[in-house]
Design an enzyme around this catalytic site. Structure first.
Site, mmCIF file in Angstrom:
data_model
loop_
_atom_site.group_PDB
_atom_site.id
_atom_site.type_symbol
_atom_site.label_atom_id
_atom_site.label_comp_id
_atom_site.label_asym_id
_atom_site.label_seq_id
_atom_site.Cartn_x
_atom_site.Cartn_y
_atom_site.Cartn_z
ATOM 1 N N HIS A 92 -20.051 16.334 -25.973
ATOM 2 C CA HIS A 92 -19.753 15.392 -27.066
ATOM 3 C C HIS A 92 -19.600 13.956 -26.561
ATOM 4 O O HIS A 92 -19.753 13.014 -27.333
ATOM 5 C CB HIS A 92 -18.509 15.835 -27.828
ATOM 6 C CG HIS A 92 -17.311 16.076 -26.975
ATOM 7 N ND1 HIS A 92 -17.249 17.083 -26.042
ATOM 8 C CD2 HIS A 92 -16.109 15.435 -26.903
ATOM 9 C CE1 HIS A 92 -16.067 17.070 -25.439
ATOM 10 N NE2 HIS A 92 -15.367 16.074 -25.933
ATOM 11 N N PHE B 66 -7.673 21.200 -24.010
ATOM 12 C CA PHE B 66 -8.492 20.137 -24.605
ATOM 13 C C PHE B 66 -9.745 19.960 -23.760
ATOM 14 O O PHE B 66 -9.971 20.657 -22.782
ATOM 15 C CB PHE B 66 -7.692 18.840 -24.732
ATOM 16 C CG PHE B 66 -8.279 17.905 -25.769
ATOM 17 C CD1 PHE B 66 -8.443 18.323 -27.083
ATOM 18 C CD2 PHE B 66 -8.687 16.622 -25.424
ATOM 19 C CE1 PHE B 66 -9.006 17.474 -28.034
ATOM 20 C CE2 PHE B 66 -9.234 15.770 -26.368
ATOM 21 C CZ PHE B 66 -9.392 16.197 -27.669
ATOM 22 N N ASP B 67 -10.603 19.006 -24.141
ATOM 23 C CA ASP B 67 -11.954 18.942 -23.581
ATOM 24 C C ASP B 67 -11.992 18.775 -22.064
ATOM 25 O O ASP B 67 -12.590 19.589 -21.361
ATOM 26 C CB ASP B 67 -12.785 17.862 -24.279
ATOM 27 C CG ASP B 67 -12.105 16.512 -24.377
ATOM 28 O OD1 ASP B 67 -11.089 16.284 -23.696
ATOM 29 O OD2 ASP B 67 -12.599 15.664 -25.148
ATOM 30 N N ASP C 202 1.052 20.559 -20.190
ATOM 31 C CA ASP C 202 0.232 19.365 -20.353
ATOM 32 C C ASP C 202 1.046 18.482 -21.289
ATOM 33 O O ASP C 202 1.067 18.681 -22.502
ATOM 34 C CB ASP C 202 -1.125 19.718 -20.961
ATOM 35 C CG ASP C 202 -1.979 18.483 -21.234
ATOM 36 O OD1 ASP C 202 -1.444 17.354 -21.197
ATOM 37 O OD2 ASP C 202 -3.181 18.636 -21.518
ATOM 38 N N ALA D 193 1.196 15.212 -22.163
ATOM 39 C CA ALA D 193 0.745 13.864 -22.511
ATOM 40 C C ALA D 193 1.515 13.284 -23.691
ATOM 41 O O ALA D 193 1.734 12.081 -23.770
ATOM 42 C CB ALA D 193 -0.757 13.878 -22.822
ATOM 43 N N LYS E 60 -0.861 8.061 -23.076
ATOM 44 C CA LYS E 60 -0.426 8.398 -24.436
ATOM 45 C C LYS E 60 1.048 8.001 -24.582
ATOM 46 O O LYS E 60 1.342 6.857 -24.907
ATOM 47 C CB LYS E 60 -0.633 9.889 -24.713
ATOM 48 C CG LYS E 60 -2.094 10.289 -24.933
ATOM 49 C CD LYS E 60 -2.834 10.547 -23.660
ATOM 50 C CE LYS E 60 -4.173 11.207 -23.860
ATOM 51 N NZ LYS E 60 -4.939 11.315 -22.591
ATOM 52 N N TYR F 19 0.824 -1.217 0.000
ATOM 53 C CA TYR F 19 0.000 0.000 0.000
ATOM 54 C C TYR F 19 0.852 1.257 0.000
ATOM 55 O O TYR F 19 0.591 2.203 -0.745
ATOM 56 C CB TYR F 19 -0.931 0.004 1.220
ATOM 57 C CG TYR F 19 -1.802 1.238 1.320
ATOM 58 C CD1 TYR F 19 -3.041 1.286 0.676
ATOM 59 C CD2 TYR F 19 -1.377 2.360 2.034
ATOM 60 C CE1 TYR F 19 -3.835 2.419 0.750
ATOM 61 C CE2 TYR F 19 -2.164 3.492 2.112
ATOM 62 C CZ TYR F 19 -3.393 3.524 1.477
ATOM 63 O OH TYR F 19 -4.167 4.646 1.545
#
Length: 455
Positions: free
Chosen positions: A447, A121-122, A212, A214, A255, A69
């Site tokens: 969307h 982004f979204d 960001d 990714a 990604k 853990y």
């Protein structure tokens, strides 16, 4: 000759469906590709997030994971790999990118504050807006020229950023977020010069700047290929420099970590890291697992090493470039120049008979599914436009695009040839593609959950 530096040892069958089956499936899904069962999709290009093929070494590492853990060996392997890459002293594991966004943003933003980006982004935008803050995009002017071959159309508009940071709203700016590559901006890369200039501006005005990250490896590869002064550097060297230019990052590792699950927050500031850690423990999991299973920590640690292999990146870039050429030969324009993780089809140009109110990007995405079982996503007025209370389009998006995302190490040349053939068939009679109208839609991230019908 460029070829993928790997071979397949385990394969998975893909569904082959009839036109009638696809028509039924799409109708049941409310003409929303996100609602389609995966067993009704032949070629799934909806996203490159968590869809890559893991390697034998990743699976071997996962099998040896330590499930303790607190303080597991898997965590320390995860931390050490990312600390060596980013040089951030504080590395927090999180189960996926949107959770990392929520944890970090809630520590730096508040109602009335502004998050500035080359493009949010979204889910990034949603996490900003759910805090009562504003997500403001400042893409560079070059992006608006979809056909131009400008090499770094993912850049932030430096003049606009400086005007904001020196203008009457300067006190409201909570952070600058640079997305690499710019997913909402056509998958275009950000140059190191632009990133360095943005960081200099942010620091001069006391505003934290984050990545960001990714797709940090793919951005680094495109920098090596396109930016003067970087041609002799390795992708890893470029990525390390990018991380060091800013104050920290969030990164989905689904990604460029080539893993089914995983993300991290990397920070220089110990006080900010402490705030994020408290949020993480309360909502995600203890600081040494952050909501991730031990095997995911080890898969990611290995995947981050593999993704920076120049041979892998060269092959992935060549895969995207070849598909781009076939798409152009089929009579369909894309956002130029081709990126790596996705191609962005110019649906507005292909389907001029459909007004923005009938969502040509969504219409092309539906046609690709109906004709060939190909699933992809719209990036146009359905995603970016504003609606009235009757769900009619009020303000259209500047462009009507379809994003075709390319999963890592999954599909072969033959699969992408098939995609191009299906698209070519549609392009021969584009006037036959119908438009769509919205039947119901939620307030946020519509969307993902909306339902539509042929117009």
């Amino acid at each position: 000759m460029t070829f993928p530096p790997y071979r397949a040892q385990v394969v998975a069958e893909i569904p082959i469906t009839t036109r009638a089956e696809r028509e039924r499936a799409l109708a049941v899904a409310g003409y929303n590709a996100f609602n389609l069962p995966a067993d009704q999709v032949t070629i799934d290009l909806l996203t490159d997030s968590g869809t890559g093929a893991v390697s034998a070494r990743q699976e071997a590492a996962a099998a040896a994971a330590d499930r303790s853990y607190a303080g597991s060996a898997s965590y320390y392997r995860f931390r050490d790999v990312l600390a060596e890459l980013t040089h951030y002293p504080h590395i927090l594991p999180v189960h996926q990118g949107r959770a990392a966004e929520r944890v970090l943003f809630s520590s730096v933003l508040a109602p009335g504050r502004i998050s500035v980006s080359n493009t949010h982004f979204d889910t990034t935008r949603a996490n900003v807006e759910l805090l009562g803050a504003e997500a403001r995009d400042l893409p560079c002017a070059e992006f608006s020229e979809l056909d131009s071959l400008e090499p770094f159309k993912g850049n932030i508009d430096l003049a606009a950023l400086e005007a904001l940071l020196t203008g009457p709203e300067a006190g409201h700016v909570g952070m600058v977020l640079i997305t690499i590559t710019n997913n909402g901006g056509g998958g275009q890369p950000v140059s190191m010069a632009n990133l360095a200039a943005a960081a200099k501006l942010a620091r001069a005005h006391g505003v934290p700047i984050f990545l960001d990250a990714a797709r940090f490896a793919e951005n680094a590869w495109l920098v090596v290929q396109r930016e003067p002064g970087y041609g002799t550097k390795t992708p890893r060297e470029v990525a390390e420099e990018a991380f060091q230019l800013v104050d920290g990052c969030v990164a989905s590792l689904k990604k460029d970590g080539i893993s089914p699950m995983g993300a991290f927050i990397g920070l220089n500031d110990p006080a900010l890291a402490q705030r994020c850690e408290g949020n993480l423990i309360a909502t995600e999991g203890f600081r040494t697992y952050g909501g991730l299973a031990a095997h995911d920590l080890d898969r990611v640690a290995r995947g981050v090493r593999e993704v920076l292999d120049p041979n892998y990146l060269a092959a992935r870039a060549a895969e995207a470039a070849r598909l781009a050429r076939l798409v152009n030969e089929a009579g369909v324009d894309i956002v130029q120049p081709a990126g790596i993780h996705a191609l962005y089809f110019n649906a507005g140009r292909l389907l001029p008979h459909l007004p923005a109110s009938r969502f040509p990007g969504h219409s092309l995405a539906c046609a690709l599914y109906l004709e060939g079982g190909i699933r992809c996503a719209e990036l146009g007025s359905l995603y970016l436009g504003t609606l009235d209370e009757q769900l009619e389009l009020v303000t259209p998006a500047p462009f009507e695009l379809v994003r075709v995302a390319l999963p890592r190490r999954v599909y072969s040349q033959g699969h992408y040839d098939y995609v191009a053939e299906v698209l070519a068939g549609i392009a021969k009679q584009p006037e036959r593609v119908p438009g769509y109208r919205i039947v119901e839609a939620p307030e946020f991230l519509r969307h993902f959950n909306l339902r539509m019908a042929p117009a």
